[in-house]
Design a protein around this motif. Structure first.
Motif, mmCIF file in Angstrom:
data_model
loop_
_atom_site.group_PDB
_atom_site.id
_atom_site.type_symbol
_atom_site.label_atom_id
_atom_site.label_comp_id
_atom_site.label_asym_id
_atom_site.label_seq_id
_atom_site.Cartn_x
_atom_site.Cartn_y
_atom_site.Cartn_z
ATOM 1 N N GLN A 127 55.453 59.982 -36.924
ATOM 2 C CA GLN A 127 54.461 59.289 -36.101
ATOM 3 C C GLN A 127 54.947 59.141 -34.656
ATOM 4 O O GLN A 127 54.215 59.417 -33.717
ATOM 5 C CB GLN A 127 54.120 57.922 -36.676
ATOM 6 C CG GLN A 127 53.065 57.218 -35.835
ATOM 7 C CD GLN A 127 52.642 55.884 -36.407
ATOM 8 O OE1 GLN A 127 53.089 55.469 -37.467
ATOM 9 N NE2 GLN A 127 51.760 55.204 -35.696
ATOM 10 N N ASN B 53 52.694 61.800 -33.166
ATOM 11 C CA ASN B 53 51.440 61.067 -33.322
ATOM 12 C C ASN B 53 50.632 61.616 -34.494
ATOM 13 O O ASN B 53 49.416 61.757 -34.431
ATOM 14 C CB ASN B 53 50.599 61.066 -32.041
ATOM 15 C CG ASN B 53 49.533 59.983 -32.077
ATOM 16 O OD1 ASN B 53 49.724 58.929 -32.686
ATOM 17 N ND2 ASN B 53 48.399 60.230 -31.440
ATOM 18 N N PHE C 140 48.420 63.962 -28.866
ATOM 19 C CA PHE C 140 49.837 63.708 -28.620
ATOM 20 C C PHE C 140 50.026 63.540 -27.117
ATOM 21 O O PHE C 140 49.577 64.362 -26.338
ATOM 22 C CB PHE C 140 50.704 64.864 -29.117
ATOM 23 C CG PHE C 140 52.145 64.736 -28.704
ATOM 24 C CD1 PHE C 140 52.988 63.867 -29.383
ATOM 25 C CD2 PHE C 140 52.650 65.439 -27.625
ATOM 26 C CE1 PHE C 140 54.307 63.723 -29.002
ATOM 27 C CE2 PHE C 140 53.965 65.304 -27.240
ATOM 28 C CZ PHE C 140 54.801 64.447 -27.938
#
Length: 164
Positions: free
Chosen positions: A78, A82, A118
């Protein structure tokens, strides 16, 4: 399957790496569970990040206190991409003999999907992410025979997951 590799670091220390497949939490006496790398796939493409200290590689990083392997994978993927983990499983692990200690690192297979666009890693390390054809991974990183085995297993896992 066990694979071994050794190399000499810039500081002159020889480091030995022993890769195995199986349960990474077994036989931990005298070892520290360190980082992970997530061999993550989205829509058939492999997710890579451009790390300032290592160039293009699978997302990953260090374990924070009391985190499980699964929690490290979720957090690192994450933070660095992302993306959300939809599925994960261990590919294998390696024990790194260095600085008079043994650090165990895992290599995990993941299926992911983006949370959104992202932008950058909140820690400021990863500023670029890329989705690549997995067959072309050696254009981006080459971890020798151990890396080849990890990729072989990741591709087998991707094929098995795709059949579900």
């Amino acid at each position: 399957m066990e694979l071994k590799r050794s190399f000499t670091r810039d500081d002159g220390e020889t480091v030995e790496v022993i890769y195995n497949e199986g349960d990474p939490t077994a036989d931990m006496e005298g070892k520290v569970l360190g980082g992970i790398h997530a061999f993550a796939f989205y829509d058939g493409k492999m997710v890579l990040v451009n790390h300032p200290k290592g160039g293009w590689m699978p997302p990953g990083g260090g374990r924070e206190e009391k985190e499980t392997i699964e929690e490290v994978v979720i957090r690192e993927v994450q933070e660095e991409t992302n993306m959300k983990i939809l599925h994960q499983e261990v590919i294998g692990f390696q024990d790194i003999y260095h600085d008079n200690k043994i650090t165990r690192q895992t290599r995990n297979f993941c299926i992911v999907e983006p949370y959104g666009e992202f932008v950058a890693d909140p820690d400021g390390e990863i500023m670029e992410m890329q989705l690549i054809d997995p067959a072309e991974y050696k254009k981006y990183f080459d971890w020798g025979p151990i890396g080849d085995r990890i990729m072989e297993r990741a591709m087998q896992m991707l094929e098995e997951y795709s059949k579900k």
